[in-house]
Design a protein around this motif. Structure first.
Motif, mmCIF file in Angstrom:
data_model
loop_
_atom_site.group_PDB
_atom_site.id
_atom_site.type_symbol
_atom_site.label_atom_id
_atom_site.label_comp_id
_atom_site.label_asym_id
_atom_site.label_seq_id
_atom_site.Cartn_x
_atom_site.Cartn_y
_atom_site.Cartn_z
ATOM 1 N N TRP A 73 -3.802 3.685 -1.444
ATOM 2 C CA TRP A 73 -3.878 2.867 -2.655
ATOM 3 C C TRP A 73 -3.412 1.450 -2.362
ATOM 4 O O TRP A 73 -2.335 1.248 -1.801
ATOM 5 C CB TRP A 73 -3.012 3.486 -3.742
ATOM 6 C CG TRP A 73 -3.116 2.808 -5.072
ATOM 7 C CD1 TRP A 73 -2.311 1.848 -5.564
ATOM 8 C CD2 TRP A 73 -4.092 3.059 -6.085
ATOM 9 N NE1 TRP A 73 -2.706 1.459 -6.824
ATOM 10 C CE2 TRP A 73 -3.799 2.191 -7.165
ATOM 11 C CE3 TRP A 73 -5.187 3.906 -6.177
ATOM 12 C CZ2 TRP A 73 -4.569 2.181 -8.322
ATOM 13 C CZ3 TRP A 73 -5.950 3.890 -7.334
ATOM 14 C CH2 TRP A 73 -5.652 3.044 -8.384
ATOM 15 N N ASP A 74 -4.241 0.480 -2.758
ATOM 16 C CA ASP A 74 -3.880 -0.921 -2.653
ATOM 17 C C ASP A 74 -3.212 -1.335 -3.961
ATOM 18 O O ASP A 74 -3.828 -1.277 -5.035
ATOM 19 C CB ASP A 74 -5.115 -1.784 -2.392
ATOM 20 C CG ASP A 74 -4.748 -3.215 -2.013
ATOM 21 O OD1 ASP A 74 -4.169 -3.909 -2.872
ATOM 22 O OD2 ASP A 74 -5.023 -3.617 -0.879
ATOM 23 N N ALA A 85 -8.203 1.991 6.697
ATOM 24 C CA ALA A 85 -8.762 1.301 5.533
ATOM 25 C C ALA A 85 -10.112 0.669 5.817
ATOM 26 O O ALA A 85 -10.821 0.278 4.894
ATOM 27 C CB ALA A 85 -7.779 0.228 5.050
ATOM 28 N N ARG A 115 0.836 -1.205 0.000
ATOM 29 C CA ARG A 115 0.000 0.000 0.000
ATOM 30 C C ARG A 115 0.867 1.249 0.000
ATOM 31 O O ARG A 115 1.988 1.230 0.517
ATOM 32 C CB ARG A 115 -0.943 0.000 1.205
ATOM 33 C CG ARG A 115 -2.004 -1.073 1.126
ATOM 34 C CD ARG A 115 -2.785 -1.188 2.389
ATOM 35 N NE ARG A 115 -3.775 -2.260 2.312
ATOM 36 C CZ ARG A 115 -4.504 -2.688 3.319
ATOM 37 N NH1 ARG A 115 -4.353 -2.143 4.514
ATOM 38 N NH2 ARG A 115 -5.382 -3.663 3.151
#
Length: 1057
Positions: free
Chosen positions: A210-211, A269, A197
C-alpha cells in the motif's frame, strides 16, 4: 545481638500474649491489605513484548488475568494491574522521544496506554472492532490497527497526555482486498520506506503493498488463485496466520499458514502481481498438522561470516504434538541446497517468543504453555547454525535456561518471616543498590546465561544487625537459607546444609519445621526423617567470610564463623511443629504420627524428657504446640497445648506429659486444621447467651480449620469441656491459610480463602474488619507448590514454587521495605545513551551484505523505489496525510444510507434540474432514471455522498452571497431616492435629451430587486428541500435498519424451526 526487642515479643507468644481488649482494638481504618511488591515470573503468563536498547532494555510479560510484569536492568521489576482482569491479545512497546509507552490490547479490544517510567495507566481507548493485527510505526506516534472485517485503521498517540485518537485515514477492505471478506493478519511497514509504504497480509492469503501518499494498492501477491492447489481435496483451507520480513529492505516477505506451510514472496512494486511464491520452507509443521503461530526474522552481517536467521514457532495442537515447536533456520541461498536449521526442544509447547538485546547479550525468550519463561543465548544458536553449515564438526545444541528465582534450586518446604528489626544498624540505601548489580537476575539481561546459580561471592555476611527483614527457608534438599528482604530484591546472606546423624555430611532430607530465636541465637530444624537439629550461633559480628558455603564433612569449615555448636536428636515420625519454653530451656516437637516429644537442650547432649502419643481416629499429626499457664481448679498449671490435624485440641501436663483430661475438644464435623494460637487475657463470653464473664480474664485458644474458626477457653480445654466462645464458619469458600498478627497491643486474624480473598478479623470476637480481593491470589487453590508465612506485624510472604514471590502488607501505617520505588523503576530516560532517533532509524542506507544472504546475486541492486527518506519531514507529512479522510465513511450502515440518498435523488429529479443547480460552472450530473439502485450503489456510492454534500454547500454559499448583494443594492437605491427626491427639473432635462427619468430608473431597480428576491427565495426553497431530503434519508436509514433486523430475526426463527 539480633533483634532483642523483637524476640522478646516473639517469646511473649508462648507466655504472655498481648491482649486484644486491653487496647482500643483493631480498627478498619488501620488496615489496608495490599501488594507491597512482586518478584519473579507471574503465573498465567501468555504474551511477551521486548524493548531492546543498549542501556535500558525492557521485557514485559502479561498474564491471563490482566497483570503485566515489567523487567529492567539491575534487577528492577514492576507489576501493573489492568482495570479488567482479561487476557492480552497484543502487547507492544512504543518509544516516542523520551517517553517509553506500553500498549496493551485486551481481549475486549480495549487499548491501554501505560507510561512505563511512571508505571501509570494514562488512557484506555475502546476500539469498535475486533482487533486482529496491531503494529506501531517505529519512532512515530502512529499505530496501524487491523480488524476482523479486513479494515486497517490509524491511531495516533497524543503526546503529553498519552491518549489515543483515531485518525481519518484508513484502508477499507474494499480498497485493499476486494475479492472477499478476510481479516487482517499482519501489517508490516516497509523497512526502507516506513512512512511511505506498508504491507498488509490478509487471512485469505492476499498480500498488498500500500502506498500511503497515493492511498492505493500498488502491488498484489499471495492470492489464493496463485497458490498451488492442494492435491488432497479433503485438506483444510489454507489461511495465513503470521508474517515477517525476510530482508532489511522490504523486498521479501515470509508468510506462515494454518496448514504448517511457510512461503517466501517477492515484493516488487514495478510489477502488478506475482503468481507464485519465490521459495518454500519445509520444516515438518505441515506433516504434524501444526499451524505457524509466529515468525521473527533477525538480520546479521554476512561480511562477518554471519547470516540472517528465521525463528519459527508452531502453534499448539491437540491432535499431534510437534517434534519441536520452535525452530531456527539459517537463511542463506548462496550455494546451499539443504536447509540449515536447529530445533529447540522445550519441555512444553511454546505460545510466544521474542528477541531482546542489550549491550552484552542477545537472548531468544520463549514463553511456555504453563507460563514458564525460557531463554537461549542467541550467540550460541548462531554458532551452531554456522558450524552446521560449514560441516566442520558436530556442534553441541544450545541449552535453554528456565527463568526462575535465583538460588532456589530446591522447593521450599518450611519458612519463617521476621520483619522490622528494632536493633537495626543504619545502612545506606546505596549498599543495596550496589548489591543488586551482583545478584543474578530472574531474566537474562546482563552477562551470560547460566543454568542455576550458586551463592558464592555475592554477599559477605557479618550478622543480622544490618538486616531489617529476614526470611528463613528450609528446602526439600535439606538446605536452610537466610534471605535479606529489606528491599524488594531477595538477597541470600547465609546457607546451612542439614547434616546426617553419623558423618555430618549432607542429608538431602526435606526440612519440615523451623524455629528461630535471634535473642538466644538459637536455630532449630526438623526434617522428614525425625531428626531434630539444634544450631547455636556465635555472637555477632561474624567474621567476614562468605556465608554461602555448606559444611564440608566433620570439619564444618564453610560456616565455622557462624555456628558455635550443633546438637542432634531423633524422634519418631516427620517433624511438623516446634516450640520452645525459654524459662525452662525445653523444646517440644510434634510429628506426623501423633507423637509429642519434650527435649531438654540445656546440657551438652540433648535429653529426651518424655514422649506422648496422641491417639486419633482420623489424623493424628501434631500441627502446633504451645507452652502456656492456665488456672485449673484454682491452681496455676503449666501446660503444653496440643493441636492435631483433625482440629482436636488438648492440654498436657508440662512436667509429666500426661493428659490433663481424657476428653479432647473438637468440632462436631472434623476438618483439616491449619493454625493454632494462644490468646492471652481474653474475657470469656458464652457464644449462646452472649454473657461475658468480666471477673477474670483467662487465656483462650484460637483454632482455624478449612471450614471454620473457633475460640475456646484454655481452662475448658484443660478440663476437656467443649464450649465454644466464638465461632465463624466459611460458607461459600474454604480457608487455605491463617495466621495472627499484632499492631501495637492489638491482635488480629488474617485468613486466605480459596476464592483468593483476604479477610481480616478482630480477636477474639472474629468480627470482619476488612475484606480484600487481591488479583494475584486468584485461583490460589490450584497452586500446590507454595509456601506462605506471616510476620508478627502482618507482612505476608508467599513463594510460588521457584517462579514468584508475593509480599502483602496488612497495616496501613507501616512501611517495612526500603527502596521500593527504586527497584520498581524499570526504565529511566537517559539522553546521553540514546541509541537512535527517528532520523537514524527511518533513514536507511542501501546495503549489500545483509541482503546477499537472501539473493542469488551479490551485485543485485535494491529496487529504485526503496529510497531513503528524511525522518522529520516524513513524520510531518504523515501527520497531514492521516488527518484527512482518504475514503468515504465506511461504517456498518453507510451502504444503506447511500442507497437511500441515491433513491431520493432519483425521485426528486424535478427539484434538481439544471436551472436549480447552475450556480456553479460544473453542474452535478443527474443519475440515469432507468439505472438499478443496487448497481448505482456499487458504482457511485463513494461519489454520490460527496456530490450531495458539495451541492448543499454551494447552495448555502450562493444564498448568503446573493442575500448580501440584495441588501447592498436596496440600501443604495434608498440613498438615491433620498438624493433625487426634489429634482423634478432634472428629470425633465434627462427626458429631453433621451435619458430615463429618476422614476423610471427606480422602477427598473425595483423590478430587478424583485427578481433577485425571487431567485433568493427559490434558492432557499432548494436548500429547504435538500434538508428535507436528508431528513427523509435518515428515516429511510431507520426503516432499512429495522427491516434488516426483522429479516435476520425471521431467518433465525425459520432455521430454528
Amino acid at each position: 545481638m539480633f533483634v532483642k526487642k523483637l524476640v522478646e515479643k516473639a517469646a511473649s507468644n508462648v507466655s504472655k500474649k498481648p491482649s486484644g481488649v486491653n487496647g482500643k482494638g483493631l480498627k478498619a481504618n488501620d488496615i489496608e491489605p495490599r501488594l507491597s511488591f512482586h518478584y519473579g515470573i507471574p503465573s498465567g503468563a501468555n504474551i511477551l513484548a521486548s524493548h531492546s536498547h543498549p542501556s535500558s532494555s525492557c521485557l514485559a510479560v502479561s498474564t491471563r488475568d490482566g497483570r503485566i510484569k515489567l523487567y529492567g536492568k539491575d534487577n528492577t521489576q514492576a507489576l501493573l494491574h489492568s482495570p479488567d482482569a482479561l487476557p492480552t491479545k497484543f502487547l507492544k512497546f512504543v518509544q516516542t522521544g523520551s517517553t517509553l509507552v506500553l500498549l496493551n490490547v485486551t481481549s475486549s479490544n480495549h487499548i491501554e496506554v501505560w507510561d512505563v517510567e511512571k508505571r501509570l495507566l494514562s488512557h484506555i481507548h475502546v476500539f469498535p472492532g475486533d482487533i486482529t493485527s496491531f503494529t506501531p510505526l517505529r519512532h512515530t506516534p502512529f499505530i496501524y490497527v487491523g480488524d476482523s472485517a479486513g479494515n486497517v485503521t490509524v491511531l495516533k498517540l497524543e503526546p503529553d497526555l498519552w491518549h489515543l485518537t483515531r485518525m481519518q485515514y484508513s484502508i477499507p477492505l474494499s480498497a485493499g482486498n476486494p475479492t472477499q471478506a478476510a481479516s487482517v493478519v499482519t501489517i508490516l511497514p516497509v523497512p526502507s520506506a516506513e512512512t511511505k509504504r506498508l504491507l498488509v497480509v490478509y487471512q485469505d492469503g492476499v498480500i498488498i503493498l500500500w502506498d500511503i501518499q497515493e492511498s492505493r494498492s500498488i502491488f498484489t501477491t499471495g492470492t489464493s488463485t496463485s497458490l498451488l492447489p492442494s492435491q488432497n481435496h479433503h485438506e483444510a483451507v489454507r489461511k495465513a496466520t503470521c508474517a515477517c520480513w525476510g530482508c532489511p529492505y522490504g523486498s521479501k516477505v515470509i508468510v506462515g499458514y494454518s496448514n504448517g506451510e511457510i512461503f517466501t514472496w517477492s515484493v516488487q512494486a514495478s510489477v502488478t502481481e506475482t503468481p507464485t511464491p519465490s521459495s518454500k520452507l519445509n520444516l515438518g509443521y505441515k506433516l504434524d498438522k501444526v499451524a505457524i503461530a509466529s515468525l521473527k526474522w533477525f538480520p546479521q552481517l554476512d561480511g562477518n561470516n554471519k547470516a540472517s536467521r528465521l525463528y519459527v514457532m508452531g502453534g499448539s495442537s491437540s491432535e499431534v504434538a510437534p517434534t519441536s515447536s520452535v525452530q531456527v533456520v539459517l537463511l542463506n541461498e548462496h550455494s546451499e541446497t539443504r536447509t540449515i536449521k536447529l530445533g529447540l526442544h522445550l519441555p512444553e509447547p511454546c505460545i510466544d517468543m521474542d528477541i531482546i538485546s542489550s549491550s552484552k547479550l542477545v537472548s531468544l525468550v520463549l514463553l511456555g504453555k504453563s507460563g514458564h519463561v525460557y531463554a537461549y543465548d542467541d550467540g550460541m544458536i548462531e554458532k551452531y547454525l554456522i558450524q552446521s553449515q560449514a560441516k566442520i564438526s558436530v556442534p553441541s545444541s544450545p541449552k535453554e535456561v528456565m527463568a526462575k528465582l535465583p538460588y532456589i534450586d530446591s522447593s521450599i518446604s518450611a519458612a519463617k518471616f521476621v520483619t522490622n528489626n528494632p536493633s537495626l544498624l543504619n545502612s545506606a540505601d546505596e549498599d543495596y543498590a550496589v548489591l543488586a548489580r551482583n545478584v543474578p537476575s530472574v531474566l537474562p539481561f546482563e552477562g551470560k546465561l547460566k543454568e542455576g546459580s550458586n551463592m558464592n561471592s555475592v554477599h559477605k555476611f557479618t550478622g543480622f544487625s544490618k538486616i531489617k527483614n529476614v526470611y528463613i527457608t528450609g528446602h526439600k534438599d535439606g538446605a536452610i537459607n537466610f534471605w535479606d528482604v529489606s528491599c524488594p530484591l531477595p538477597i541470600p546472606v547465609l546457607s546451612l546444609t542439614q547434616q546426617s546423624e553419623d558423618d555430618l555430611s549432607s542429608s538431602g532430607i526435606p526440612v519440615t519445621a523451623l524455629y528461630f530465636d535471634g535473642d538466644s541465637r538459637l536455630l532449630i530444624s526438623g526434617d522428614q526423617s525425625g531428626i531434630v537439629r539444634v544450631f547455636k550461633l556465635k555472637p555477632e559480628p561474624y567474621a567476614s567470610e562468605n556465608g554461602f558455603m555448606s559444611f564440608q564433612g566433620s570439619s564444618r569449615k564453610g560456616n565455622s564463623h557462624v555456628i558455635q555448636s550443633l546438637k542432634l536428636i531423633k524422634v519418631t515420625g516427620a517433624i511438623l511443629s516446634i516450640t520452645v519454653s525459654h524459662s525452662s530451656g525445653r523444646v517440644a516437637v510434634g510429628s506426623d504420627q501423633g507423637n509429642v516429644s519434650v527435649i531438654d537442650i540445656e546440657g551438652q547432649v540433648p535429653n529426651m524428657l518424655y514422649q506422648q502419643h496422641i491417639a486419633s481416629e482420623l489424623s493424628a499429626g501434631i500441627i502446633s504446640l504451645k507452652f502456656e499457664t492456665c488456672n485449673l481448679h484454682g491452681f496455676e498449671k503449666k501446660t503444653l497445648v496440643v493441636a492435631t490435624r483433625d482440629s482436636s485440641v488438648l492440654a498436657l501436663d508440662c512436667d509429666s506429659g500426661n493428659m490433663l483430661s481424657t476428653e479432647t475438644v473438637h468440632p462436631n464435623k472434623p476438618s483439616r486444621a491449619l493454625y493454632m494460637e494462644i490468646l492471652d487475657g481474653q474475657s470469656v463470653q458464652d457464644d449462646e447467651t452472649g454473657a461475658k464473664d468480666g471477673a477474670s480474664k483467662q487465656p483462650s485458644v484460637l483454632m482455624c480449620s478449612e471450614k471454620a474458626v473457633y475460640v475456646y477457653s484454655l481452662n475448658h480445654i484443660a478440663q476437656g469441656v467443649k464450649k465454644v466462645i466464638y465461632k465463624k464458619k466459611f460458607n461459600s469458600s474454604s480457608c487455605l491459610w491463617a495466621s495472627t498478627f499484632w499492631l501495637g497491643s492489638d491482635v488480629g486474624l488474617v485468613l486466605l480463602l480459596s476464592s483468593g480473598k483476604l479477610e481480616i478479623r478482630s480477636l477474639p470476637e472474629l468480627s470482619l474488619l476488612r475484606e480484600s480481593s487481591i488479583r494475584d491470589f486468584s485461583h490460589f487453590e490450584q497452586r500446590t507448590n507454595y509456601s506462605i508465612s506471616c510476620s508478627l506485624d502482618g507482612e505476608i510472604f508467599l513463594v510460588n514454587g521457584d517462579q514468584e514471590i508475593f509480599v502483602v502488607s496488612i497495616s496501613l501505617q507501616k512501611d517495612n521495605f526500603r527502596l521500593v520505588d527504586t527497584f520498581s523503576q524499570v526504565y529511566t530516560y537517559d539522553p546521553m545513551s540514546s541509541l537512535e532517533g527517528p532520523a537514524a532509524t527511518l533513514q536507511k542506507e542501501k546495503k549489500k551484505g545483509i541482503f546477499s544472504s537472501l539473493s542469488k546475486s551479490k551485485s543485485k541492486q535494491v529496487p529504485d523505489q526503496m529510497e531513503t527518506e528524511d525522518a522529520k519531514e516524513s513524520i510531518e507529512e504523515l501527520a497531514v496525510i492521516f488527518s484527512s479522510a482518504n475514503f468515504a465513511c465506511d461504517d456498518d450502515h453507510q451502504e444503506i444510507r447511500e442507497l437511500c440518498f441515491h433513491s431520493l435523488l432519483r425521485s426528486h429529479d424535478s427539484l434538481l434540474d439544471e436551472d436549480d443547480i447552475e450556480i456553479d460552472d460544473d453542474p452535478v450530473e443527474k443519475p440515469a432514471k432507468d439505472q438499478n439502485i443496487m448497481a448505482a450503489l456499487n458504482k457511485q456510492k463513494l461519489v454520490m455522498a460527496s456530490r450531495l454534500q458539495a451541492f448543499k454547500g454551494k447552495v448555502v454559499k450562493e444564498i448568503n452571497k446573493k442575500t448580501h448583494n440584495s441588501s447592498v443594492n436596496s440600501k443604495e437605491l434608498v440613498e438615491q431616492q433620498g438624493d433625487n427626491g426634489a429634482g423634478g427639473g432634472v428629470d425633465q432635462i434627462k427626458k429631453k435629451y433621451g435619458f430615463s427619468s429618476s422614476t423610471e430608473t427606480m422602477g427598473a431597480a425595483r423590478m430587478a430587486e424583485s427578481k433577485l428576491q425571487d431567485n433568493v427565495n427559490k434558492l432557499q426553497g432548494i436548500n429547504m428541500k435538500a434538508a428535507a431530503m436528508q431528513d427523509t434519508a435518515k428515516s429511510f436509514s431507520s426503516m432499512a435498519k429495522e427491516l434488516l433486523r426483522l429479516s435476520e430475526k425471521n431467518g433465525k426463527t425459520a432455521s430454528s424451526s
